[in-house]
Design a protein around this motif. Structure first.
Motif, mmCIF file in Angstrom:
data_model
loop_
_atom_site.group_PDB
_atom_site.id
_atom_site.type_symbol
_atom_site.label_atom_id
_atom_site.label_comp_id
_atom_site.label_asym_id
_atom_site.label_seq_id
_atom_site.Cartn_x
_atom_site.Cartn_y
_atom_site.Cartn_z
ATOM 1 N N ILE A 142 -22.603 -7.578 9.323
ATOM 2 C CA ILE A 142 -21.454 -8.383 8.894
ATOM 3 C C ILE A 142 -21.603 -8.811 7.435
ATOM 4 N N ASN A 143 -20.479 -8.849 6.726
ATOM 5 C CA ASN A 143 -20.382 -9.282 5.326
ATOM 6 C C ASN A 143 -21.066 -8.347 4.335
ATOM 7 N N ARG A 144 -21.515 -7.196 4.782
ATOM 8 C CA ARG A 144 -22.095 -6.230 3.840
ATOM 9 C C ARG A 144 -21.723 -4.782 4.191
ATOM 10 N N THR A 145 -20.685 -4.635 5.018
ATOM 11 C CA THR A 145 -20.227 -3.312 5.431
ATOM 12 C C THR A 145 -18.736 -3.169 5.166
ATOM 13 N N PHE A 146 -18.388 -2.184 4.366
ATOM 14 C CA PHE A 146 -16.991 -1.921 4.009
ATOM 15 C C PHE A 146 -16.495 -0.723 4.813
ATOM 16 N N VAL A 147 -15.357 -0.874 5.456
ATOM 17 C CA VAL A 147 -14.777 0.188 6.280
ATOM 18 C C VAL A 147 -13.423 0.579 5.696
ATOM 19 N N PHE A 148 -13.166 1.874 5.599
ATOM 20 C CA PHE A 148 -11.841 2.300 5.148
ATOM 21 C C PHE A 148 -11.418 3.580 5.860
ATOM 22 N N ILE A 149 -10.107 3.733 6.004
ATOM 23 C CA ILE A 149 -9.522 4.938 6.574
ATOM 24 C C ILE A 149 -9.311 5.940 5.449
ATOM 25 N N CYS A 150 -9.845 7.130 5.607
ATOM 26 C CA CYS A 150 -9.673 8.185 4.605
ATOM 27 C C CYS A 150 -8.726 9.233 5.204
ATOM 28 N N ASN A 151 -7.449 9.096 4.893
ATOM 29 C CA ASN A 151 -6.414 9.969 5.444
ATOM 30 C C ASN A 151 -6.305 11.224 4.574
ATOM 31 N N VAL A 152 -6.751 12.359 5.093
ATOM 32 C CA VAL A 152 -6.763 13.607 4.312
ATOM 33 C C VAL A 152 -5.655 14.556 4.755
ATOM 34 N N ASP A 153 -4.700 14.047 5.505
ATOM 35 C CA ASP A 153 -3.592 14.892 5.941
ATOM 36 C C ASP A 153 -2.746 15.293 4.727
ATOM 37 N N SER A 154 -2.313 16.547 4.704
ATOM 38 C CA SER A 154 -1.510 17.031 3.571
ATOM 39 C C SER A 154 -0.139 16.362 3.536
ATOM 40 N N LYS A 155 0.300 15.790 4.660
ATOM 41 C CA LYS A 155 1.534 15.002 4.730
ATOM 42 C C LYS A 155 1.181 13.638 5.319
ATOM 43 N N PRO A 156 0.562 12.785 4.524
ATOM 44 C CA PRO A 156 0.007 11.528 5.056
ATOM 45 C C PRO A 156 1.029 10.629 5.726
ATOM 46 N N ASP A 157 2.296 10.684 5.261
ATOM 47 C CA ASP A 157 3.325 9.821 5.857
ATOM 48 C C ASP A 157 3.603 10.164 7.320
ATOM 49 N N MET A 158 3.240 11.378 7.735
ATOM 50 C CA MET A 158 3.499 11.798 9.104
ATOM 51 C C MET A 158 2.358 11.443 10.060
ATOM 52 N N HIS A 159 1.278 10.907 9.515
ATOM 53 C CA HIS A 159 0.128 10.522 10.345
ATOM 54 C C HIS A 159 0.346 9.073 10.819
ATOM 55 N N GLU A 160 1.050 8.929 11.932
ATOM 56 C CA GLU A 160 1.490 7.611 12.391
ATOM 57 C C GLU A 160 0.335 6.690 12.776
ATOM 58 N N GLU A 161 -0.686 7.226 13.416
ATOM 59 C CA GLU A 161 -1.827 6.386 13.817
ATOM 60 C C GLU A 161 -2.509 5.791 12.592
ATOM 61 N N ALA A 162 -2.686 6.612 11.560
ATOM 62 C CA ALA A 162 -3.319 6.118 10.335
ATOM 63 C C ALA A 162 -2.464 5.035 9.688
ATOM 64 N N HIS A 163 -1.151 5.212 9.712
ATOM 65 C CA HIS A 163 -0.256 4.201 9.128
ATOM 66 C C HIS A 163 -0.325 2.891 9.906
ATOM 67 N N PHE A 164 -0.452 2.957 11.221
ATOM 68 C CA PHE A 164 -0.596 1.742 12.019
ATOM 69 C C PHE A 164 -1.850 0.975 11.599
ATOM 70 N N LEU A 165 -2.931 1.694 11.342
ATOM 71 C CA LEU A 165 -4.213 1.058 11.019
ATOM 72 C C LEU A 165 -4.232 0.466 9.611
ATOM 73 N N GLU A 166 -3.310 0.870 8.750
ATOM 74 C CA GLU A 166 -3.259 0.326 7.391
ATOM 75 C C GLU A 166 -2.983 -1.166 7.387
ATOM 76 N N THR A 167 -2.465 -1.687 8.492
ATOM 77 C CA THR A 167 -2.223 -3.126 8.623
ATOM 78 C C THR A 167 -3.527 -3.896 8.775
ATOM 79 N N TYR A 168 -4.588 -3.217 9.228
ATOM 80 C CA TYR A 168 -5.836 -3.901 9.568
ATOM 81 C C TYR A 168 -7.027 -3.476 8.713
ATOM 82 N N LEU A 169 -7.000 -2.248 8.192
ATOM 83 C CA LEU A 169 -8.152 -1.719 7.462
ATOM 84 C C LEU A 169 -7.716 -1.157 6.113
ATOM 85 N N PRO A 170 -8.572 -1.257 5.086
ATOM 86 C CA PRO A 170 -8.274 -0.595 3.818
ATOM 87 C C PRO A 170 -8.108 0.915 4.044
ATOM 88 N N PHE A 171 -7.332 1.566 3.184
ATOM 89 C CA PHE A 171 -7.102 2.996 3.377
ATOM 90 C C PHE A 171 -6.958 3.704 2.036
#
Length: 435
Positions: A142-171
């Motif tokens: 805790i307090n020393r671990t950074f987590v981020f979503i790395c969305n490598v989809d060629s059409k990132p807007d169509m990756h709905e699950e990743a977009h949902f997680l942008e509310t909670y995690l850096p991306f």
């Protein structure tokens, strides 16, 4: 006089043989009970045991795996709905802006192609992100671990699950926007950036995607980087075992002060189907060691359960051999994968060994390895599987790579991100819960 001695010896040997025959009958009875009644009852639900295969005729693995996946998706959804998104983002951005980050975790994600329209959302990255977020907030990290979503989809807007997680995690999106500042990632030996590079096929793109997320994680200057693919869910033991390994296995104890070992990576997942007993020296010795334990147990039982005469001690070898055979057969039929689970009793029992080449669902890298590794991966003359290319890098640099057993991640990706169809469903029926 000599004739009497000879006669007594013959009588003694005859009595020993009769005694051994009686005991062998008992052992035979135990053998039948164990291998035809007890083990089938205990092991018929254990994947990778011989009895699981025999009893699986009436099981629809495809349906079972789907049901378990849906249950985990439900728990992952509950996990995030119980969190405050703004608070979560502030927490991670404060860590991202700090100068003493210990661990950066990149969750590499892409849509699963080739799925029917109604079943496109499998919830893989949702499950993985819930588990990783829980791990990152554990007392050890805790307090020393950074987590981020790395969305490598060629059409990132169509990756709905990743977009949902942008509310909670850096991306960050390789072909889109980002929730944090990061410079354009340049490819070595050229003026192109990662998002300008066109790929020959999906395998080459996968390698460049992996390199891109590694480079982004490295830009935060953490001590270590954990690369997690979006279909790998952490085990509950990840926090304690990983900390123990970093503190004890990956330091050079021969030095007067604790010095970090130089290593290429620490593999935290290896396919279970390849973790069984095999015709290779380390695993053959492992099987023999089980047999030796069984031989010792058999001899001990002989001493405890039957009156022992010193003149009958030559037969101890036969008892040892019987016990050895029974234990080795038991271990083989139960499966090394299931025996490895006993090591989860303590973080001290996890096996630390040199890593094989395959597979990248969950891998820990020291930051110093990122630059040479990504340069190697992005300058290959022809496309290769990412895991094999990484292993070639290890062999060429002669920097050791390690593995922990049993696995510290579950692989849930029955449907491949490369669009190659479903994998064997019976390998995806492990029962576990999202923390």
């Amino acid at each position: 006089m000599g004739v009497d001695i000879l006669h007594r010896k013959q009588v003694t040997m005859s009595a020993i043989r009769r005694s051994f025959a009686r005991h062998a009958g008992v052992v035979g009875f135990v053998f039948l009970i164990q291998f035809f009644i007890l083990l089938p009852i205990v092991c018929h639900t254990l994947p990778f045991s011989a009895y699981f295969g025999i009893a699986s005729g009436s099981i629809d693995f495809q349906q079972r795996a789907k049901m378990l996946n849906e249950e985990r998706v439900k728990h992952a959804n509950i996990y995030f709905k119980n969190k405050n998104g703004n608070e979560s983002l502030r927490y991670y951005h404060s860590i991202g802006n700090a100068t003493d980050m210990f661990l950066a975790v990149a969750i590499v994600t892409v849509r699963r192609s080739g799925m029917k329209k109604g079943n496109e959302s499998l919830g893989y990255v949702l499950q993985t992100s819930a588990g990783i977020d829980s791990f990152a907030r554990s007392s050890n990290f805790i307090n020393r671990t950074f987590v981020f979503i790395c969305n490598v989809d060629s059409k990132p807007d169509m990756h709905e699950e990743a977009h949902f997680l942008e509310t909670y995690l850096p991306f960050i999106e390789r072909y889109g926007s980002s929730s944090f500042k990061v410079k354009d990632m340049q490819l070595p030996h050229g003026n192109l950036t990662y998002n300008q590079r066109h790929h020959k096929n999906t395998r080459e793109k996968e390698t460049f995607d992996y390199s891109y997320c590694l480079k982004v994680a490295e830009s935060f200057h953490p001590e270590f980087i954990l690369m997690v693919e979006d279909d790998a869910v952490p085990h509950a033991d990840l926090s304690s075992v990983l900390k123990h390994s970093l503190d004890y296995h990956l330091v050079d104890k021969a030095k007067s002060t604790l010095v970090k070992k130089k290593f290429s990576y620490l593999k935290l997942y290896y396919p279970e189907k390849w973790q069984g007993f095999a015709f290779e020296l380390p695993r053959a010795l492992e099987l023999v060691s089980f047999g030796c334990v069984g031989g010792g147990v058999s001899v001990l039982c002989r001493f405890l359960l039957w009156n022992t005469n010193r003149r009958r001690q030559p037969l101890m070898f036969q008892y040892f051999l019987l016990g050895m055979i029974i234990f080795m057969l038991t271990a083989k039929l139960v499966g090394r994968q299931n025996i490895l689970e006993l090591r989860r009793l303590s973080k001290y029992l996890y096996q630390f060994r040199l890593a094989p080449g395959c597979c990248t669902p969950a891998t820990l890298y020291p930051r110093a390895m990122v630059e040479p590794l990504t340069t190697y991966l992005t300058t290959l003359p022809s496309p290769r599987n990412t895991d094999l290319a990484i292993y070639d890098f290890v062999r060429q640099t002669n920097i050791p790579a390690y593995q922990l057993e049993p696995n510290l991640f579950y692989h849930i990706g029955m449907h491949s991100s490369l669009g190659s169809g479903d994998k064997d469903a019976e390998h995806f029926v492990s029962t576990f819960k999202i923390k």
